[in-house]
Design an enzyme around this catalytic site. Structure first.
Site, short mmCIF file in Angstrom:
data_model
loop_
_atom_site.label_atom_id
_atom_site.label_comp_id
_atom_site.label_asym_id
_atom_site.label_seq_id
_atom_site.Cartn_x
_atom_site.Cartn_y
_atom_site.Cartn_z
N TYR A 68 0.80 -1.23 0.00
CA TYR A 68 0.00 0.00 0.00
C TYR A 68 0.83 1.28 0.00
CZ TYR A 68 -3.66 -3.33 1.15
OH TYR A 68 -4.52 -4.39 1.12
N HIS B 243 -15.23 -6.14 -2.05
CA HIS B 243 -15.30 -7.54 -2.48
C HIS B 243 -16.44 -8.31 -1.81
CE1 HIS B 243 -11.44 -6.25 -3.88
NE2 HIS B 243 -10.97 -6.13 -2.65
N HIS C 29 -8.33 2.16 -6.01
CA HIS C 29 -7.54 1.31 -5.11
C HIS C 29 -6.06 1.66 -5.21
CE1 HIS C 29 -10.98 -1.26 -4.34
NE2 HIS C 29 -11.21 -1.26 -5.64
N LEU C 30 -5.40 1.55 -4.09
CA LEU C 30 -3.94 1.73 -4.05
C LEU C 30 -3.25 0.60 -4.80
CD1 LEU C 30 -4.07 2.52 -0.29
CD2 LEU C 30 -3.08 4.12 -1.92
N SER C 31 -3.63 -0.62 -4.45
CA SER C 31 -3.07 -1.82 -5.09
C SER C 31 -3.94 -2.19 -6.29
CB SER C 31 -3.02 -2.97 -4.09
OG SER C 31 -4.33 -3.36 -3.71
O1 CA2 Z 1 -5.64 -1.44 -2.70
C1 CA2 Z 1 -6.60 -0.91 -2.10
O2 CA2 Z 1 -6.76 0.30 -2.03
C2 CA2 Z 1 -7.59 -1.81 -1.36
O3 CA2 Z 1 -8.87 -1.22 -1.46
C3 CA2 Z 1 -7.11 -1.87 0.07
C4 CA2 Z 1 -7.94 -2.82 0.93
C5 CA2 Z 1 -8.04 -4.19 0.27
O4 CA2 Z 1 -8.92 -5.01 1.04
C6 CA2 Z 1 -8.56 -4.10 -1.14
O5 CA2 Z 1 -8.56 -5.39 -1.70
C7 CA2 Z 1 -7.67 -3.20 -1.98
C8 CA2 Z 1 -7.29 -2.97 2.31
C9 CA2 Z 1 -7.21 -1.69 3.08
C10 CA2 Z 1 -6.50 -1.95 4.38
O6 CA2 Z 1 -5.31 -1.19 4.39
C11 CA2 Z 1 -4.37 -1.44 5.32
C12 CA2 Z 1 -3.28 -0.62 5.31
C13 CA2 Z 1 -2.28 -0.80 6.23
C14 CA2 Z 1 -2.37 -1.81 7.17
C15 CA2 Z 1 -3.48 -2.64 7.18
C16 CA2 Z 1 -4.49 -2.45 6.25
#
Ligand code: CA2
Length: 152
Positions: free
Chosen positions: A28, A85, A105-107
């Site tokens: 991220y 999701h 989304h970041l990823s």
């Molecule tokens: O890539 C993205 O922006 C996501 O929306 C991020 C979500 C993930 O479930 C999606 O599949 C993709 C997760 C966000 C949680 O971010 C964290 C950051 C740091 C530590 C823990 C969680």
């Protein structure tokens, strides 16, 4: 073009995004959500827009903000995080909005685990920007500003 009277772009963030910068920087990035908010504000301002930037860990609150944006906003940049999701309710809320919703989304979820390959938001969104880290938000602001501009 100056659009000081324009409605704001809503930038809405779902669960756990308040932890950004603390864990999993390889996925991220190192920017915190506050860093991303400041960058979004500056980018929106360069297009003549204001933003409303929020994060929640409560699904109903996010749905309430989407309802608010229907009349108070000109576009929505939405990173629904894990709810992307899983949530039919979120899908329905996005579908109920006439203004453009840009899934962000970041990823790149499509390049990750299979359970992230389904998006209940994509089916109702205007478009999707994913995989560019914090830059995804800025690209989404560009897209939102272009969609919301009176000439488009
Ligand atoms: O890539 C993205 O922006 C996501 O929306 C991020 C979500 C993930 O479930 C999606 O599949 C993709 C997760 C966000 C949680 O971010 C964290 C950051 C740091 C530590 C823990 C969680």
């Amino acid at each position: 073009m100056t659009q000081s009277a324009a409605k704001p772009i809503y930038v809405l963030n779902g669960p756990n995004l308040n932890l950004l910068g603390e864990r999993e920087p390889e996925i991220y990035g190192r920017a915190t959500l506050a860093d991303i908010e400041a960058a979004c504000r500056a980018r929106a301002q360069s297009h003549g827009f204001h933003i409303v930037f929020r994060q929640t860990n409560v699904e109903g609150e996010l749905i309430g903000w989407l309802h608010e944006a229907r009349s108070a906003g000109c576009a929505v940049v939405l990173n629904a995080a894990g709810w992307t999701h899983t949530s039919v309710a979120l899908h329905d809320a996005v579908k109920a909005i006439a203004i453009p919703v840009i899934e962000t989304h970041l990823s790149n979820p499509g390049a990750r685990e299979p359970f992230r390959h389904v998006s209940y938001v994509s089916m109702a969104a205007k478009g999707v920007i994913a995989g560019f880290g914090a830059q995804s938000y800025l690209l989404a602001i560009d897209a939102a500003a272009a969609c919301a501009a009176p000439s488009s």
